[in-house]
Design a protein around this motif. Sequence first.
Motif, PDB file in Angstrom:
ATOM      1  N   ASP A  41      -6.013   4.510  -5.056  1.00  0.00           N
ATOM      2  CA  ASP A  41      -5.825   3.308  -4.239  1.00  0.00           C
ATOM      3  C   ASP A  41      -6.238   2.057  -4.999  1.00  0.00           C
ATOM      4  O   ASP A  41      -6.684   1.077  -4.413  1.00  0.00           O
ATOM      5  N   TYR A  42      -6.073   2.093  -6.324  1.00  0.00           N
ATOM      6  CA  TYR A  42      -6.532   0.968  -7.143  1.00  0.00           C
ATOM      7  C   TYR A  42      -5.613   0.802  -8.351  1.00  0.00           C
ATOM      8  O   TYR A  42      -4.836   1.689  -8.715  1.00  0.00           O
TER       9      TYR A  42
ATOM     10  N   VAL B 244      -0.483   3.035  -3.196  1.00  0.00           N
ATOM     11  CA  VAL B 244      -1.589   3.922  -2.811  1.00  0.00           C
ATOM     12  C   VAL B 244      -1.054   5.337  -2.642  1.00  0.00           C
ATOM     13  O   VAL B 244      -0.058   5.572  -1.959  1.00  0.00           O
TER      14      VAL B 244
ATOM     15  N   GLU C 297      -6.244   9.383  -3.194  1.00  0.00           N
ATOM     16  CA  GLU C 297      -7.416   8.665  -3.693  1.00  0.00           C
ATOM     17  C   GLU C 297      -7.059   7.608  -4.724  1.00  0.00           C
ATOM     18  O   GLU C 297      -7.924   6.813  -5.122  1.00  0.00           O
TER      19      GLU C 297
ATOM     20  N   SER D  72      -5.915  -3.035  -1.901  1.00  0.00           N
ATOM     21  CA  SER D  72      -6.092  -3.871  -0.712  1.00  0.00           C
ATOM     22  C   SER D  72      -6.323  -5.335  -1.069  1.00  0.00           C
ATOM     23  O   SER D  72      -5.996  -6.228  -0.289  1.00  0.00           O
TER      24      SER D  72
ATOM     25  N   GLU E 231       0.821  -1.213   0.000  1.00  0.00           N
ATOM     26  CA  GLU E 231       0.000   0.000   0.000  1.00  0.00           C
ATOM     27  C   GLU E 231       0.853   1.260   0.000  1.00  0.00           C
ATOM     28  O   GLU E 231       0.509   2.248  -0.639  1.00  0.00           O
TER      29      GLU E 231
END
Length: 524
Positions: A344-345, A339, A342, A357, A335
Amino acid sequence: MEMDGANRVQTHDLRTILSGDGRDFLVRNNGDKVNVGDLEGKTVGIYFSAHWCPPCRRFTPKLAEAYAELSPRGFKVVFVSADEDEASFQEYFSQMPWLAVPFSDSATRDSLDQAFEVNGIPHLVVLDGSTGRVLTEDGVEIVREYGTEGFPFTSERVAELKEEEAAAKRNQTLYSVLASPSRDFVIKSNGDKVPIADLEGKTVCLYFSAASYPPCAEFTPLLTKAYEELKNRGEPFEVVLVSLERDEDDFKEDFKGMPWPALPVKDRIIEKLPPYFELSTLPTLVVVGPDGKTLQANAAELVEEHGAAAYPFSAERVAELEEMERARREAQTLESLLVSGELDYVIAKDGHKVPVSELVGKNILLYFSAHWCPPCRGFTPRLIQVYHEIMAKDSAFEVVFISSDHDQSSFEEYFSGMPWLALPFGDPRKKSLSSTFKIMGIPSLVAIGPSGRTATTEARDLVEEHGAKAYPFTEERVEQLGQGMERDEEDAMEDESGEDGGDADEKEAAGEGYICEGDVCRRV
């Protein structure tokens, strides 16, 4: 040619080597003839060069500048052309203020090539016109590095200059580095002069740059950000641009957007500073401390990685940063790598967003690649094969494509043939990942373990050599492979057949800022 004395110094009779059958003269570019005998008693440079040779065309103006100053002191030059036709010779010779062997006398030109064993051009051999003794065969290097100060271009004079350089470095001050006999200031982009005395006692970064060179264009905004932060903090800090641009308009266009001063473009001291600081790459950021001594030979990477936090660039600060970096690597998670706010994908081929995640706890390969890169297109099929083999045995595995493509359509075309995930095209996380893992060439493959810590940055080599057997790319697994797990015959056949076909024809198809050679495209 004769060998003179115990040191086996070459000597030549100028009349013999420069005259031809029935010819005892040399020519000027206006057609005048000059008797070869007029060179006796002079210091004579025999200059092997050609119009078709770009390094020659770059060096000739430097030699002409030195010649203009040294000719009254007895330095003469004779041009020996390697041009392919009379017209090219005449066009090139018209720019030269010295003498030449007539182009029509190819026999003499060839014999001079052989006598001095000329294997590359530009080449400048300097002789004592009184004795015919060869003073140096490294005239090009001496003129480039020392200019007129190298005269009379003997080994003794070069030794003196090197000792002077060593003494200058021992006694270096900011003033000795930046000032010239006729200038004690640097300039701002608006033309204002800044006395060098105003910079003494500060930490000063000398920024060697060329705006037309992509890595410099990328670095300048990073340096600007750090510079403005340090200035806002009131730190005793300055940057001085040392532009290596040849075009004055390009220099002015680049300099007008910079907040720091510069050496005047084409100032003669600019030619002396790169060899003085032993420059090997651009951008280079030489740090001169408050005492005038060099702190860092090149702090560009420190600024790229740490920005203003690298200040004051001392050995102690570098040690602190290295310890912080070690601690960061110890605390690294997937992460922390993937990450950012925003973002985070990652994405699947259909555009579906996959939360980072969901990848935590898996073995991850970060695949730095691009469609325009021939070695990448050669390696991708191999990686696809390995991907499927690993996934068949362990679903806790994934690859994330990190693109260096130039546009969305190229990214989509390339990604469409991949079975894994990717960062979106143009995602800012790509820059931070490239910096974190010091990606200097593609394809590159970084392995991240289930803990989120780096297993290896050399996973590409492991995949090419061992295929899926290298999984999970840990040191322990590499040791096991080295202790006797050899590749099977199929792997060996694949390695021998390779995917390099056509690469030689595609070297020029590199992306901006890269050069493709062999099986890698490297940043330049």
